[in-house]
Design a protein around this motif. Sequence first.
Motif, PDB file in Angstrom:
ATOM      1  N   THR A 343      18.273  23.640  45.431  1.00  0.00           N
ATOM      2  CA  THR A 343      17.410  22.576  44.929  1.00  0.00           C
ATOM      3  C   THR A 343      15.964  23.055  44.829  1.00  0.00           C
ATOM      4  OG1 THR A 343      16.849  21.671  47.110  1.00  0.00           O
ATOM      5  CG2 THR A 343      18.926  20.942  46.106  1.00  0.00           C
ATOM      6  N   GLY A 344      15.150  22.237  44.161  1.00  0.00           N
ATOM      7  CA  GLY A 344      13.741  22.567  44.017  1.00  0.00           C
ATOM      8  C   GLY A 344      12.980  22.536  45.317  1.00  0.00           C
ATOM      9  N   LEU A 345      13.542  21.898  46.336  1.00  0.00           N
ATOM     10  CA  LEU A 345      12.888  21.820  47.644  1.00  0.00           C
ATOM     11  C   LEU A 345      13.288  22.965  48.559  1.00  0.00           C
ATOM     12  CD1 LEU A 345      13.205  17.975  48.281  1.00  0.00           C
ATOM     13  CD2 LEU A 345      11.222  19.242  47.420  1.00  0.00           C
ATOM     14  N   GLY A 346      14.112  23.874  48.052  1.00  0.00           N
ATOM     15  CA  GLY A 346      14.504  25.017  48.852  1.00  0.00           C
ATOM     16  C   GLY A 346      15.782  24.837  49.637  1.00  0.00           C
ATOM     17  N   GLY A 347      16.403  23.677  49.507  1.00  0.00           N
ATOM     18  CA  GLY A 347      17.667  23.435  50.192  1.00  0.00           C
ATOM     19  C   GLY A 347      18.845  23.765  49.310  1.00  0.00           C
ATOM     20  N   THR A 348      20.035  23.521  49.814  1.00  0.00           N
ATOM     21  CA  THR A 348      21.255  23.715  49.038  1.00  0.00           C
ATOM     22  C   THR A 348      22.143  22.493  49.176  1.00  0.00           C
ATOM     23  OG1 THR A 348      22.406  24.794  50.882  1.00  0.00           O
ATOM     24  CG2 THR A 348      21.236  26.224  49.329  1.00  0.00           C
ATOM     25  N   ARG A 349      22.968  22.263  48.173  1.00  0.00           N
ATOM     26  CA  ARG A 349      23.958  21.190  48.236  1.00  0.00           C
ATOM     27  C   ARG A 349      25.242  21.679  47.604  1.00  0.00           C
ATOM     28  NH1 ARG A 349      24.622  17.812  43.499  1.00  0.00           N
ATOM     29  NH2 ARG A 349      23.225  18.433  41.795  1.00  0.00           N
ATOM     30  N   VAL A 350      26.338  21.149  48.078  1.00  0.00           N
ATOM     31  CA  VAL A 350      27.639  21.494  47.514  1.00  0.00           C
ATOM     32  C   VAL A 350      27.849  20.687  46.237  1.00  0.00           C
ATOM     33  CG1 VAL A 350      30.136  21.445  47.876  1.00  0.00           C
ATOM     34  CG2 VAL A 350      28.605  22.080  49.759  1.00  0.00           C
ATOM     35  N   VAL A 351      28.276  21.357  45.186  1.00  0.00           N
ATOM     36  CA  VAL A 351      28.620  20.697  43.922  1.00  0.00           C
ATOM     37  C   VAL A 351      30.138  20.634  43.863  1.00  0.00           C
ATOM     38  CG1 VAL A 351      28.398  20.746  41.415  1.00  0.00           C
ATOM     39  CG2 VAL A 351      26.538  21.620  42.847  1.00  0.00           C
ATOM     40  N   ASP A 352      30.691  19.505  44.260  1.00  0.00           N
ATOM     41  CA  ASP A 352      32.141  19.361  44.343  1.00  0.00           C
ATOM     42  C   ASP A 352      32.770  19.167  42.977  1.00  0.00           C
ATOM     43  OD1 ASP A 352      32.540  19.565  47.112  1.00  0.00           O
ATOM     44  OD2 ASP A 352      31.908  17.497  47.409  1.00  0.00           O
ATOM     45  N   LEU A 353      34.067  19.427  42.911  1.00  0.00           N
ATOM     46  CA  LEU A 353      34.844  19.009  41.756  1.00  0.00           C
ATOM     47  C   LEU A 353      34.905  17.489  41.769  1.00  0.00           C
ATOM     48  CD1 LEU A 353      36.717  20.014  39.400  1.00  0.00           C
ATOM     49  CD2 LEU A 353      38.626  19.681  40.976  1.00  0.00           C
ATOM     50  N   PRO A 354      34.554  16.819  40.657  1.00  0.00           N
ATOM     51  CA  PRO A 354      34.611  15.365  40.659  1.00  0.00           C
ATOM     52  C   PRO A 354      36.041  14.864  40.837  1.00  0.00           C
ATOM     53  CG  PRO A 354      34.320  16.187  38.419  1.00  0.00           C
ATOM     54  CD  PRO A 354      34.174  17.371  39.329  1.00  0.00           C
ATOM     55  N   ILE A 355      36.176  13.677  41.430  1.00  0.00           N
ATOM     56  CA  ILE A 355      37.502  13.085  41.563  1.00  0.00           C
ATOM     57  C   ILE A 355      38.039  12.662  40.207  1.00  0.00           C
ATOM     58  CG2 ILE A 355      38.829  11.193  42.561  1.00  0.00           C
ATOM     59  CD1 ILE A 355      38.028  13.273  44.590  1.00  0.00           C
ATOM     60  N   GLY A 356      37.235  11.908  39.480  1.00  0.00           N
ATOM     61  CA  GLY A 356      37.646  11.454  38.159  1.00  0.00           C
ATOM     62  C   GLY A 356      36.549  11.762  37.149  1.00  0.00           C
TER      63      GLY A 356
END
Length: 363
Positions: A343-356
């Motif tokens: 992210t722009g704030l220097g963190g990370t996030r998981v980008v999951d496969l969407p359910i639907g």
Amino acid sequence: MPETTQPATTQAGTALDITGWTCPAPLRDRPRVVMGHGGGGALSAELVEHLFAPAFGGEVLAQLGDSAALSLGGVRLAFSTDSYVVRPLFFPGGSIGDLAVNGTVNDLAMSGAQAAYLSCGFILEEGVEVSVVARVAEALGAAARAAGVEVATGDTKVVEAGHGDGVYINTAGIGLIPEGVDLRPQRVVPGDVVIVSGEIGLHGVAIMSVREGLEFGVDIESDCAALGGLVRTMLAVTPDLHVLRDPTRGGLAASLNEIAAASGTGVVIHEGRVPVPAAVGNACAILGLDPLYVANEGKLVAFVPREHADAVLDAMRAHPLGRRAAVIGEVVGAHPGMVVARTGLGGTRVVDLPIGEQLPRIC
């Protein structure tokens, strides 16, 4: 429900019976089909992998790509089919007729193939105006000519009033795969560069705006386009591209997750590098959507060996459909099968496969 490794209990300390509880999200063990099964996410994948694939069998089907790569009479062919149930039939930037051609042509292009012939099946609802069918057919024919593909065969069926939605279309296509081209996720390796061909989210937001009568202050048009020419431009730089995908249902996030899972590698993207038009970003912010999950119909994502990435990117930007192409990430050996975003704030996030799918019936 809170995540816990212990059984849920009441304040009195007795175990809760949750067997009768319900959840607004579609559950994966539901006995009936829900809209999410057609959304290109986890539910779609499970339906294919656990129901259709075991029933049909076959090594070619097991590829589970946008199109099947197969050999016939000493020639390598790509073969694909798709059905189109978009609502409304006409939308800013295109129609169901344009989608029916471009969607199948693009699936073939993701195997590196130049589309040659299409089949076309029309399922018409009793009562639909013939003039509407004519507009769709004219749009489909014009899109085929623009893509350099011939509609070689077709079929027409009519269902009773109330049992359709005006016009549904199925197309199938075949094309030749050039010698030396081998596009599949199993070729992806750590170090590969991830490139997207342009701004994402336009198609899904365009459909939503006309379907729901929403206004965002600017006109948003679908990016619906045939990508065969762009792919040929990329292959002219090097046939050693590792994999291509067009991020339609489930958006860019679904395509990245599918490639990560199939290749057994991790993918890291940088959110600030993903080209999101301001109008799409604003619309998604208002509606609580993530542009990474919004459908596209004229974009591709490419996994390219690092040594070829700069040359491929330059060639893409010289093509009309790749002017806004951008490097958005890389393949890593860590967290195999997982996509993460910085992210722009220097963190990370998981980008999951969407359910639907955030918005159903977009193609």
